[in-house]
Scaffold this active site. Sequence first.
Site, PDB file in Angstrom:
ATOM      1  N   THR A 166      96.645  62.144 -23.904  1.00 20.40           N
ATOM      2  CA  THR A 166      97.130  63.472 -24.311  1.00 20.40           C
ATOM      3  C   THR A 166      97.094  64.456 -23.137  1.00 20.40           C
ATOM      4  O   THR A 166      97.983  65.303 -23.004  1.00 20.40           O
ATOM      5  CB  THR A 166      96.278  64.015 -25.482  1.00 20.40           C
ATOM      6  OG1 THR A 166      96.410  63.102 -26.566  1.00 20.40           O
ATOM      7  CG2 THR A 166      96.744  65.375 -25.948  1.00 20.40           C
ATOM      8  N   GLU A 177      88.579  69.300 -30.041  1.00 23.34           N
ATOM      9  CA  GLU A 177      89.909  68.693 -29.859  1.00 23.34           C
ATOM     10  C   GLU A 177      90.826  69.576 -28.998  1.00 23.34           C
ATOM     11  O   GLU A 177      91.707  69.079 -28.316  1.00 23.34           O
ATOM     12  CB  GLU A 177      90.525  68.440 -31.252  1.00 23.34           C
ATOM     13  CG  GLU A 177      91.958  67.949 -31.262  1.00 23.34           C
ATOM     14  CD  GLU A 177      92.121  66.441 -31.103  1.00 23.34           C
ATOM     15  OE1 GLU A 177      91.221  65.799 -30.529  1.00 23.34           O
ATOM     16  OE2 GLU A 177      93.154  65.920 -31.537  1.00 23.34           O
TER      17      GLU A 177
END
Length: 308
Positions: A183, A134
Amino acid sequence: MKVSVKVPATTANLGPGFDCLGLALPIYNEITVEETVMPGSGIEINIIEDTETYDILSIPKDENNIAYKAIELLYNFIGQSVSDIKITIKTNIPVARGLGSSASVIVGGLMAANKLLGNPADDAVLLSIASEVEGHPDNVTPAMFGGFCLASMEDDGSVVYSKISWPDDWKLTVIIPDYELDTMIARSVLPESIPVKDSAFNIRKCAMLVDSVYRHDSEMMKKCLKDKLHQPYRERLIKGFKELTEFLENKDDILGCVISGAGPSILVISEKNGFEKVENEVVNLFTELNVNCDIRTLNIENEGTKVI
Ligand code: HSE
């Protein structure tokens, strides 16, 4: 043999706690990992949309899938390579909305595969792999353990974390718009460096925020949901955030309003029936701004990932 897990959505940062604070929300993805029957069949990734509201076409179905990448690292950890595997992701968490959909598939893939392999990795290893995939630990930690978590990725890749009890009467409203925000884009608008006075602002707000949660201090919490590290730079990407922040300022029983993770969803924290009292006006505000959104008021999710 196959293993299925249910993983909650998450909202990260909570304003000042960039890449460090996050909490779990009761919206779930289900991830199933199974060894395929036919040897040599390779990787098969299926995505099933549970709600029809969100676009899942952007989720890769090959080696670039993040659940697969995480599973591959787990296999490497035990000195094996992945050969024939089927991953099924049933999505219910809105994709690319700042609600931890990627964290949930990483954590789900890892935890299901670990169980399938006979649990060779402990939570510390799983958390470290999940954070590596992540890039930061603030979504994957509450996705694994539930609740309100503080997490820090150390230089050696390990993650230290702590879970603090969230006040029962602090409600979480997520305002989920109908557009996506990657993101990577939301991180690309951040500056390389931050002035010392802004860093000092965030350090004190973040420290006080954690103490407010710990002591269930609503008055102090109202002063803490502020940020000078990422929100001022991301604000232009999040339709309605500035207007909503101004509208909610000093409203009764509203503790504050922050960008959820990297956005574009917005998180409002309230107590008693604080949000209910202003919900109609918030709907009108977004309608005037021409932003379609789904508004959900939720309690915190305290369980984290569960085998189903
Ligand atoms: N802390 C991360 C960010 C959360 O704000 O970029 C998004 O994954």
